[in-house]
Design an enzyme around this catalytic site. Structure first.
Site, short mmCIF file in Angstrom:
data_model
loop_
_atom_site.label_atom_id
_atom_site.label_comp_id
_atom_site.label_asym_id
_atom_site.label_seq_id
_atom_site.Cartn_x
_atom_site.Cartn_y
_atom_site.Cartn_z
N ALA A 23 0.92 -1.26 0.03
CA ALA A 23 -0.06 0.02 -0.21
C ALA A 23 1.04 1.43 -0.05
O ALA A 23 1.71 1.60 0.95
CB ALA A 23 -0.95 0.14 0.91
N THR B 124 -0.11 8.14 4.19
CA THR B 124 -0.08 6.77 3.82
C THR B 124 1.30 6.11 3.93
O THR B 124 1.39 4.94 4.39
CB THR B 124 -0.57 6.75 2.27
OG1 THR B 124 -1.79 7.18 2.37
CG2 THR B 124 -0.53 5.10 1.83
N THR C 36 11.01 0.85 -3.24
CA THR C 36 11.23 1.74 -4.72
C THR C 36 12.62 1.87 -4.71
O THR C 36 13.55 2.29 -3.92
CB THR C 36 10.29 2.71 -5.08
OG1 THR C 36 10.83 3.27 -6.33
CG2 THR C 36 10.48 3.86 -4.17
N ASP C 37 13.20 1.77 -6.08
CA ASP C 37 14.64 2.20 -6.38
C ASP C 37 14.51 3.91 -6.41
O ASP C 37 15.80 4.31 -6.38
CB ASP C 37 15.22 1.76 -7.51
CG ASP C 37 14.31 2.17 -8.86
OD1 ASP C 37 13.28 2.77 -8.63
OD2 ASP C 37 14.50 1.58 -10.10
N GLU C 38 13.56 4.62 -6.19
CA GLU C 38 13.40 5.95 -6.38
C GLU C 38 14.00 6.57 -5.09
O GLU C 38 14.65 7.56 -4.95
CB GLU C 38 12.06 6.19 -6.40
CG GLU C 38 11.65 6.27 -7.96
CD GLU C 38 10.51 6.79 -8.42
OE1 GLU C 38 10.39 8.07 -7.84
OE2 GLU C 38 9.40 6.26 -9.12
N TYR D 187 7.35 11.99 -2.91
CA TYR D 187 7.01 10.56 -3.03
C TYR D 187 8.26 9.59 -2.67
O TYR D 187 8.08 8.92 -1.83
CB TYR D 187 6.59 10.09 -4.46
CG TYR D 187 6.61 8.63 -4.74
CD1 TYR D 187 5.91 7.73 -4.03
CD2 TYR D 187 7.59 8.09 -5.62
CE1 TYR D 187 6.15 6.36 -4.08
CE2 TYR D 187 7.85 6.76 -5.81
CZ TYR D 187 7.20 5.87 -5.22
OH TYR D 187 6.97 4.41 -5.23
N LYS E 138 8.80 7.21 0.77
CA LYS E 138 9.18 6.08 0.73
C LYS E 138 10.44 5.39 1.54
O LYS E 138 10.17 4.65 2.19
CB LYS E 138 9.17 5.27 -0.72
CG LYS E 138 7.94 5.34 -1.37
CD LYS E 138 6.82 3.99 -0.74
CE LYS E 138 7.32 2.56 -1.04
NZ LYS E 138 6.28 1.82 -0.40
N ARG F 147 15.09 4.38 -17.63
CA ARG F 147 14.37 3.47 -16.55
C ARG F 147 14.64 1.95 -16.59
O ARG F 147 15.00 1.41 -17.55
CB ARG F 147 12.75 3.62 -16.41
CG ARG F 147 12.31 5.00 -16.16
CD ARG F 147 12.71 5.59 -14.87
NE ARG F 147 12.54 6.66 -14.47
CZ ARG F 147 12.95 7.83 -14.48
NH1 ARG F 147 14.24 7.70 -14.87
NH2 ARG F 147 12.81 9.10 -14.05
N ASP G 235 8.93 19.10 -19.10
CA ASP G 235 9.51 18.15 -18.02
C ASP G 235 8.93 18.57 -16.75
O ASP G 235 8.68 19.70 -16.36
CB ASP G 235 10.99 18.10 -18.28
CG ASP G 235 11.29 16.61 -17.80
OD1 ASP G 235 10.65 15.76 -17.33
OD2 ASP G 235 12.94 16.50 -17.96
#
Length: 337
Positions: free
Chosen positions: A82, A100, A125-127, A153, A157, A217, A275
């Site tokens: 989630a 969240t 995530t790899d971010e 974001y 994470k 990516r 962008d």
């Protein structure tokens, strides 16, 4: 075995539930989802009548609701998919992402600790690593790469990951974390690159590409990701992070042109747009650790996976048309066991 899957009405969580019930038919799977805009019960329709599946409506940041669900089902394993995950939306409304992705994770960790789950797995995530330069193809993200986030974001994470690692150390909780590259495949909400481009192309409407489309990516077929998670849950070392990548690096513009070619659509549909702020240049994961320790390797090449994904959207037009029209929100909720 009872597996509680949060975010199971979403893209990766939904695919995981399908795979889990197929590969472990005696397991019971409890799906918890708040059914925000990206939660789609139609993704779970193929398993709704399975006696070993149960859906529970709930927000992972709602402590009382999560406690109620844990008391009812007493899960053995918790897998947290989630998350608010769309970078553009996080730029416009960071608070939702913090609630969240960070508070929700804390609530799940506290419930998992209180009820003594045997494994808590955090899907990340790899971010969280930021990005890599386009002119250094020799560089990859490893588990030792410092966290260096670029958006609200990815920051949320990263915060959740650090919280998990702190709980593992402070409370000796049985926690593992996986950080994956960009997933693609069936049931992907059509706001992300591949499903957006496929569904737009099928409708002969413009395909918006950020900048010049040169951002790179690393693409991972969602079913390969699901298998990696199962291996980590079964044999991964507690307190460890595992990077899960596809070794399928592609420029965004090349992905778009490839899918247009496969669909027989003209490149004139491409529309270059301004962008996004802070747009990461390149993601590339080194999955050596999970390969070495757990024997995992991606089985699906990008060309094969993209073809399978495009075919799925062609053959399941009703699913994504219901998403675009909003009709998917009308599906009724069922619950059992």
């Amino acid at each position: 075995m009872k597996i509680l899957v949060t975010g199971g009405a979403g893209f990766i969580g939904g695919n995981y539930i399908h795979e889990r019930l197929k590969n472990y038919p005696t397991n019971q799977v409890i799906c918890v989802d708040a059914l925000t805009y990206a939660g789609n019960l139609e993704t779970l329709e193929p398993v709704m009548k399975n006696p070993n599946f149960c859906f529970e409506l709930g927000d992972i940041a709602d402590e009382a609701r999560i406690k109620e669900i844990f008391e009812k089902h007493k899960p053995d394993i918790v897998i947290n998919f989630a998350a608010e995950s769309h970078v553009d939306r996080s730029i416009g409304n960071p608070g939702v992402f913090l609630k969240t992705n960070i508070i929700g994770t804390q609530v799940l960790l506290d419930a998992s600790r209180a009820f003594g789950v045997s494994r808590y797995h955090q899907v990340s995530t790899d971010e969280v690593y930021g990005d890599l330069p386009l002119d250094r193809p020799d560089l990859f993200f490893t588990e030792e790469t410092p966290i260096h986030t670029s958006s609200p974001y990815s920051a949320s994470k990263a915060g959740a990951d650090l919280l998990c690692l702190a709980y593992a150390r402070t409370y000796k909780m049985p926690i593992t974390i996986s950080r994956c590259s960009n997933n693609y495949g069936p049931y992907h909400f059509p706001e992300k690159l591949i499903p957006l481009m496929v569904t737009n192309a099928m409708q002969d409407i413009p395909l918006p590409v950020y900048g010049k489309g040169e951002n790179v990516r690393d693409w991972l077929y969602v079913i390969d990701h699901c298998h990696a998670i199962d291996l980590i849950i079964q044999n991964g070392r507690l307190g460890e992070v595992y990077n899960v990548g596809g070794h399928n690096e592609r420029r965004n513009i090349d992905v778009v042109k490839t899918l247009l070619s496969q669909l027989g659509k003209p490149e004139s549909l491409i529309k270059y747009v301004t962008d996004r702020p802070g747009h990461d240049l390149r993601y590339a994961i080194d999955p050596s650790k999970i390969s070495r320790e757990l024997g995992w390797l991606p089985k699906t090449s990008f060309d094969d996976g993209l073809r399978q994904t495009i075919d799925w959207y062609i053959n399941n037009r009703g699913w994504w048309e219901n998403v675009l029209s909003g009709k998917y929100k009308e599906m009724k909720i069922e619950s059992r066991f």
